[in-house]
Design a protein around this motif. Structure first.
Motif, PDB file in Angstrom:
ATOM      1  N   ILE A 134       6.067 -15.889   6.953  1.00  0.00           N
ATOM      2  CA  ILE A 134       6.076 -17.359   7.336  1.00  0.00           C
ATOM      3  C   ILE A 134       7.046 -18.154   7.394  1.00  0.00           C
ATOM      4  N   GLY A 135       8.563 -17.727   7.079  1.00  0.00           N
ATOM      5  CA  GLY A 135      10.076 -18.098   7.956  1.00  0.00           C
ATOM      6  C   GLY A 135      10.119 -17.872   9.697  1.00  0.00           C
ATOM      7  N   GLU A 136       9.766 -16.880   9.797  1.00  0.00           N
ATOM      8  CA  GLU A 136       9.791 -16.195  11.859  1.00  0.00           C
ATOM      9  C   GLU A 136       8.469 -16.909  11.949  1.00  0.00           C
ATOM     10  N   ARG A 137       7.779 -17.105  11.236  1.00  0.00           N
ATOM     11  CA  ARG A 137       6.159 -17.469  12.805  1.00  0.00           C
ATOM     12  C   ARG A 137       6.805 -19.000  11.972  1.00  0.00           C
ATOM     13  N   TYR A 138       7.154 -19.605  11.053  1.00  0.00           N
ATOM     14  CA  TYR A 138       6.607 -21.093  11.815  1.00  0.00           C
ATOM     15  C   TYR A 138       8.653 -21.804  11.023  1.00  0.00           C
ATOM     16  N   LEU A 139       8.761 -21.755  10.974  1.00  0.00           N
ATOM     17  CA  LEU A 139      10.294 -22.075  10.356  1.00  0.00           C
ATOM     18  C   LEU A 139      11.542 -21.592  11.774  1.00  0.00           C
ATOM     19  N   VAL A 140      11.854 -20.707  11.788  1.00  0.00           N
ATOM     20  CA  VAL A 140      12.941 -20.501  13.483  1.00  0.00           C
ATOM     21  C   VAL A 140      11.761 -21.017  14.634  1.00  0.00           C
ATOM     22  N   PRO A 141      10.814 -21.130  14.933  1.00  0.00           N
ATOM     23  CA  PRO A 141      10.766 -22.094  16.293  1.00  0.00           C
ATOM     24  C   PRO A 141      10.786 -23.429  16.273  1.00  0.00           C
ATOM     25  N   LYS A 142       9.789 -23.909  15.398  1.00  0.00           N
ATOM     26  CA  LYS A 142      10.668 -25.014  15.365  1.00  0.00           C
ATOM     27  C   LYS A 142      12.079 -25.559  14.685  1.00  0.00           C
ATOM     28  N   GLY A 151       8.506 -27.676  11.395  1.00  0.00           N
ATOM     29  CA  GLY A 151       8.961 -26.160  10.443  1.00  0.00           C
ATOM     30  C   GLY A 151       8.950 -26.499   9.234  1.00  0.00           C
ATOM     31  N   ALA A 152       9.169 -26.949   8.652  1.00  0.00           N
ATOM     32  CA  ALA A 152       9.012 -27.197   7.266  1.00  0.00           C
ATOM     33  C   ALA A 152       7.521 -27.603   7.018  1.00  0.00           C
ATOM     34  N   ILE A 153       6.684 -28.780   7.359  1.00  0.00           N
ATOM     35  CA  ILE A 153       5.194 -29.306   6.988  1.00  0.00           C
ATOM     36  C   ILE A 153       4.566 -28.274   8.106  1.00  0.00           C
ATOM     37  N   ASP A 154       4.893 -27.241   8.705  1.00  0.00           N
ATOM     38  CA  ASP A 154       4.624 -26.176   8.944  1.00  0.00           C
ATOM     39  C   ASP A 154       4.514 -25.015   8.047  1.00  0.00           C
ATOM     40  N   ALA A 155       5.833 -24.394   7.620  1.00  0.00           N
ATOM     41  CA  ALA A 155       6.185 -23.034   6.236  1.00  0.00           C
ATOM     42  C   ALA A 155       4.811 -23.904   5.180  1.00  0.00           C
ATOM     43  N   MET A 156       4.837 -25.030   4.974  1.00  0.00           N
ATOM     44  CA  MET A 156       4.678 -25.130   3.447  1.00  0.00           C
ATOM     45  C   MET A 156       3.006 -25.840   3.376  1.00  0.00           C
ATOM     46  N   ASN A 157       2.605 -25.298   4.822  1.00  0.00           N
ATOM     47  CA  ASN A 157       0.706 -25.762   4.767  1.00  0.00           C
ATOM     48  C   ASN A 157       0.676 -24.037   5.043  1.00  0.00           C
ATOM     49  N   ALA A 158       1.508 -23.369   5.368  1.00  0.00           N
ATOM     50  CA  ALA A 158       1.096 -22.049   5.355  1.00  0.00           C
ATOM     51  C   ALA A 158       0.982 -21.190   4.250  1.00  0.00           C
ATOM     52  N   ALA A 176       1.240 -13.649  13.477  1.00  0.00           N
ATOM     53  CA  ALA A 176       2.621 -12.796  13.257  1.00  0.00           C
ATOM     54  C   ALA A 176       2.764 -11.474  14.951  1.00  0.00           C
ATOM     55  N   ARG A 177       1.512 -10.673  14.546  1.00  0.00           N
ATOM     56  CA  ARG A 177       2.124  -9.708  14.986  1.00  0.00           C
ATOM     57  C   ARG A 177       1.499 -10.353  16.703  1.00  0.00           C
ATOM     58  N   LYS A 178       0.907 -11.836  16.836  1.00  0.00           N
ATOM     59  CA  LYS A 178       1.521 -11.319  18.454  1.00  0.00           C
ATOM     60  C   LYS A 178       1.755 -12.371  18.767  1.00  0.00           C
ATOM     61  N   THR A 179       2.301 -12.381  17.987  1.00  0.00           N
ATOM     62  CA  THR A 179       4.413 -13.009  18.998  1.00  0.00           C
ATOM     63  C   THR A 179       5.257 -11.850  18.845  1.00  0.00           C
ATOM     64  N   SER A 180       5.230 -10.120  18.157  1.00  0.00           N
ATOM     65  CA  SER A 180       5.914 -10.226  18.353  1.00  0.00           C
ATOM     66  C   SER A 180       5.759  -9.459  19.553  1.00  0.00           C
ATOM     67  N   PHE A 181       7.174  -8.672  19.734  1.00  0.00           N
ATOM     68  CA  PHE A 181       8.381  -8.528  21.621  1.00  0.00           C
ATOM     69  C   PHE A 181       6.842  -6.899  21.654  1.00  0.00           C
ATOM     70  N   TRP A 182       6.111  -6.570  20.994  1.00  0.00           N
ATOM     71  CA  TRP A 182       5.498  -5.581  21.527  1.00  0.00           C
ATOM     72  C   TRP A 182       4.189  -5.995  21.619  1.00  0.00           C
TER      73      TRP A 182
END
Length: 212
Positions: A134-142, A151-158, A176-182
């Motif tokens: 959740i942190g990597e997916r929603y907090l870090v980008p925002k 970021g906090a709103i997106d994370a808490m909604n998740a 999360a897999r869709k945003t991964s480097f691979w």
């Protein structure tokens, strides 16, 4: 006169720097405003997002009985953000004692750090690996955009979705897999891998020919 002015400036700077470094005991407890307040934002970092976050936290409490708190500050005293957040979690006594179902999201803007702290009663629904995603997916980008409230709103909604429906974790992992480097570079990586295999085969063939 110049020396005196410089001294005054340095003293003011020291005062302001020290003032922005909070201790556990000096962070305002949102519950002092009433039971429907869950967010402490003494430095005004998230602005109007505080209303949305209070509503989300209230909804989480109604649906799952979990007790949530969010703290957003510039900086704090000490070196470990985990220790500070953990001590704050215990100092406020977040979560019902019988269920140990507290959840704290702690954000230190100047250090670009965040921590989730949960009680034992929440670890089954929100293990560390899920909160990390959740942190990597929603907090870090925002946070990179300076949008700490968003970021906090997106994370808490998740988190709210996962507590409502445990299967929502599968959706989170898929996103999360869709945003991964691979995932983003799989075509290029596969092409490079195939090229490497071809080069190895050619090298082995040439080595065998040279021996003959």
């Amino acid at each position: 006169m110049i020396k005196q002015t410089t001294l005054i400036f340095l003293l003011q700077l020291t005062f302001l720097t020290g003032f922005s470094q909070y201790k556990v005991e000096t962070i305002p407890d949102p519950k002092s405003q009433g039971q429907n307040y869950y967010v402490s934002d003494p430095d005004g970092i998230i602005g109007s997002a505080i209303d949305s976050l209070n509503n989300i936290c209230a909804a989480i409490g109604e649906q799952s009985s979990a007790e949530v708190a969010i703290v957003v500050i510039d900086d704090f005293e000490g070196s470990s953000d985990f220790d500070f957040a953990y001590n704050l979690f215990n100092h406020w006594g977040i979560g019902k004692a019988a269920n140990n179902n507290g959840l704290l999201l702690f954000i230190a803007k100047d250090r670009r750090r965040y921590q989730f702290i949960t009680g034992y009663g929440m670890e089954g629904s929100l293990p560390d690996v899920t909160l990390g995603t959740i942190g990597e997916r929603y907090l870090v980008p925002k946070f990179k955009e300076g949008d700490y409230g968003g970021g906090a709103i997106d994370a808490m909604n998740a988190i709210k979705k996962i507590l409502q429906d445990p299967d929502a974790v599968k959706t989170l992992k898929a996103e999360a897999r869709k945003t991964s480097f691979w995932y983003k570079h799989q075509a290029s990586l596969l092409t490079a891998l195939l090229l490497l295999i071809v080069l190895i085969i050619v090298y082995i063939w040439m080595a065998s020919v040279s021996k003959k």
